[in-house]
Design a protein around this motif. Structure first.
Motif, PDB file in Angstrom:
ATOM      1  N   THR A  36      39.637  51.570  45.477  1.00  0.00           N
ATOM      2  CA  THR A  36      38.275  51.124  45.205  1.00  0.00           C
ATOM      3  C   THR A  36      37.737  51.664  43.880  1.00  0.00           C
ATOM      4  N   GLN A  40      36.370  49.154  40.963  1.00  0.00           N
ATOM      5  CA  GLN A  40      35.031  49.326  40.396  1.00  0.00           C
ATOM      6  C   GLN A  40      35.103  49.394  38.874  1.00  0.00           C
ATOM      7  N   PHE A  53      40.554  42.927  49.590  1.00  0.00           N
ATOM      8  CA  PHE A  53      40.549  44.198  50.302  1.00  0.00           C
ATOM      9  C   PHE A  53      41.346  44.010  51.588  1.00  0.00           C
ATOM     10  N   GLU A  87      36.042  54.099  51.775  1.00  0.00           N
ATOM     11  CA  GLU A  87      36.453  52.877  51.095  1.00  0.00           C
ATOM     12  C   GLU A  87      36.102  51.631  51.898  1.00  0.00           C
ATOM     13  N   GLN A  90      32.990  49.881  51.105  1.00  0.00           N
ATOM     14  CA  GLN A  90      32.960  49.102  49.871  1.00  0.00           C
ATOM     15  C   GLN A  90      33.616  47.727  50.010  1.00  0.00           C
ATOM     16  N   SER A  91      34.217  47.453  51.141  1.00  0.00           N
ATOM     17  CA  SER A  91      34.970  46.210  51.303  1.00  0.00           C
ATOM     18  C   SER A  91      34.113  44.963  51.113  1.00  0.00           C
ATOM     19  N   TYR A  94      34.227  42.927  47.765  1.00  0.00           N
ATOM     20  CA  TYR A  94      35.448  42.225  47.371  1.00  0.00           C
ATOM     21  C   TYR A  94      35.320  40.726  47.613  1.00  0.00           C
TER      22      TYR A  94
END
Length: 120
Positions: A36, A40, A53, A87, A90-91, A94
């Motif tokens: 990730t 980014q 992801f 992480e 943060q998916s 994507y």
């Protein structure tokens, strides 16, 4: 000299900028296996990238997979699991998310999504 780089679980990883630029200039596509942090960095640099992801079925399955690999000490596996939870949050950022509960099905889902969305 890296287009993206990150320290992950005590190891340094990165994608050489010259390699990426040369490959793209040749009209070829690249598949990068990055975390990730790297994704980014690519977003921040405005690269034209599609992000996928790959999610574990659940944390128990991920824990089992990490222990079965027998490549890390127990404390390292626990650190990886903590990082994985961070992480997973943060998916949503994507382009496509897919659950890897069956490897063949996961690959088929990714291929179908790419063909349906990117026309390649």
């Amino acid at each position: 000299e890296f287009i993206e780089w990150a320290e992950v679980h005590g190891h340094l990883y990165g994608t050489p900028r010259a390699f990426l630029e040369k490959t793209v200039a040749e009209g070829r596509h690249l598949v990068l296996n990055i975390d990730t942090q790297g994704a980014q960095q690519l977003r921040e640099r405005g690269l034209d990238a599609v992000t996928i992801f790959i999610l574990p079925p659940d944390m128990d399955a991920l824990r089992e997979r990490l222990f079965k690999r027998r490549t890390d000490r127990n404390d390292e596996v626990e650190r990886r699991l903590v990082r994985a939870q961070e992480e997973l949050l943060q998916s949503e950022r994507y382009d496509f998310r897919v659950v890897n509960d069956d490897l063949d099905a996961c690959v088929e889902n990714i291929e179908a999504w790419i063909k349906g969305n990117l026309g390649t």
